[in-house]
Structures are given as C-alpha cells and as structure tokens.
Design a protein around this motif. Structure first.
Motif, mmCIF file in Angstrom:
data_model
loop_
_atom_site.group_PDB
_atom_site.id
_atom_site.type_symbol
_atom_site.label_atom_id
_atom_site.label_comp_id
_atom_site.label_asym_id
_atom_site.label_seq_id
_atom_site.Cartn_x
_atom_site.Cartn_y
_atom_site.Cartn_z
ATOM 1 N N UNK A 16 0.845 -1.187 0.000
ATOM 2 C CA UNK A 16 0.000 0.000 0.000
ATOM 3 C C UNK A 16 0.888 1.247 0.000
ATOM 4 N N UNK A 17 0.711 2.092 -0.996
ATOM 5 C CA UNK A 17 1.517 3.299 -1.099
ATOM 6 C C UNK A 17 1.219 4.321 -0.020
ATOM 7 N N UNK A 18 -0.035 4.365 0.437
ATOM 8 C CA UNK A 18 -0.396 5.351 1.460
ATOM 9 C C UNK A 18 0.199 4.974 2.810
ATOM 10 N N UNK A 19 0.326 3.682 3.084
ATOM 11 C CA UNK A 19 0.956 3.255 4.343
ATOM 12 C C UNK A 19 2.444 3.605 4.334
ATOM 13 N N UNK A 20 3.087 3.409 3.207
ATOM 14 C CA UNK A 20 4.513 3.748 3.137
ATOM 15 C C UNK A 20 4.710 5.253 3.238
ATOM 16 N N UNK A 21 3.751 6.039 2.707
ATOM 17 C CA UNK A 21 3.792 7.486 2.890
ATOM 18 C C UNK A 21 3.721 7.814 4.376
ATOM 19 N N UNK A 22 2.832 7.152 5.103
ATOM 20 C CA UNK A 22 2.721 7.382 6.544
ATOM 21 C C UNK A 22 4.000 7.047 7.284
ATOM 22 N N UNK A 23 4.622 5.942 6.913
ATOM 23 C CA UNK A 23 5.885 5.555 7.550
ATOM 24 C C UNK A 23 6.966 6.586 7.250
ATOM 25 N N UNK A 24 7.047 7.037 5.996
ATOM 26 C CA UNK A 24 8.076 8.007 5.627
ATOM 27 C C UNK A 24 7.837 9.359 6.313
ATOM 28 N N UNK A 25 6.590 9.768 6.447
ATOM 29 C CA UNK A 25 6.303 11.031 7.134
ATOM 30 C C UNK A 25 6.655 10.922 8.612
ATOM 31 N N UNK A 26 6.317 9.789 9.244
ATOM 32 C CA UNK A 26 6.668 9.609 10.656
ATOM 33 C C UNK A 26 8.181 9.577 10.862
ATOM 34 N N UNK A 27 8.898 8.912 9.967
ATOM 35 C CA UNK A 27 10.357 8.897 10.074
ATOM 36 C C UNK A 27 10.948 10.298 9.891
ATOM 37 N N UNK A 28 10.400 11.051 8.938
ATOM 38 C CA UNK A 28 10.894 12.411 8.717
ATOM 39 C C UNK A 28 10.632 13.286 9.931
ATOM 40 N N UNK A 29 9.458 13.152 10.532
ATOM 41 C CA UNK A 29 9.146 13.933 11.730
ATOM 42 C C UNK A 29 10.035 13.530 12.911
ATOM 43 N N UNK A 30 10.323 12.238 13.030
ATOM 44 C CA UNK A 30 11.213 11.769 14.083
ATOM 45 C C UNK A 30 12.614 12.342 13.898
#
Length: 99
Positions: A70-84
């Motif tokens: 799922x592309x939207x889940x990977x977007x969520x993971x990448x956004x969370x990693x960027x925020x971290x």
C-alpha cells in the motif's frame, strides 16, 4: 513476455502514491536523517558523506516503497520517520548550542 496482470495496479491512485512515496518520501527521509546526524556530529564530515550515502539511502527507500503493498501506508511511515528525524535535528541543535 508480458507481466502477470495480478501484479499490476490498474488504478491511478495506488500507482501515484507509490511513485511519490518513492521519490519524494524517500528523499525527505534521506535528507532529514543526514541532517539529524549533522546536528549531533561533525557537520562538515556528515554533509560531505551525505553526497554518497544519501543517494544510496534514497535508492534503498525507493525500492522499499515499490515493494510495499500500500503506497499510502509507506507514505505514513516516511512522514513519521521524517518527523522523528526533525525532532532529532531540533534536539541536537538545542543541546549543542546550549553548551
């Protein structure tokens, strides 16, 4: 030999989310990771190393994005990693300027 149709996404949005997550999301994670390292370690050394390791990390994150279901889940993971990593940047700059 044509591709097996069960592996192809006929819809536009799943394809779009994977492509943008791979290109933009992977870039954001790669850059924020290296900037977080630069906030805690020698800035000059990390930024020089970023020219090579940043590209390698970006390509690895692109591959991971296309392997995800799922592309939207990977977007969520990448956004969370960027925020971290942004939090690590903030803490590194706060801690290192206070000394």
């Amino acid at each position: 030999m044509p591709a097996n149709p069960k592996y192809l996404n006929p819809s536009f949005w799943p394809r779009f989310s994977k492509i943008t997550a791979a290109i933009l999301g992977g870039y954001f994670v790669s850059v924020t990771f290296h900037l977080a390292l630069a906030a805690w370690f020698s800035r000059k050394d990390v930024l020089i190393t970023m020219a090579f390791s940043g590209f390698i990390l970006w390509v690895a994150l692109m591959i991971i994005a296309f392997l995800a279901k799922n592309g939207w889940k990977i977007w969520g993971v990448y956004i969370l990693l960027s925020l971290l990593f942004c939090l690590f940047i903030y803490l590194g700059q706060t801690y290192n300027t206070a000394q």
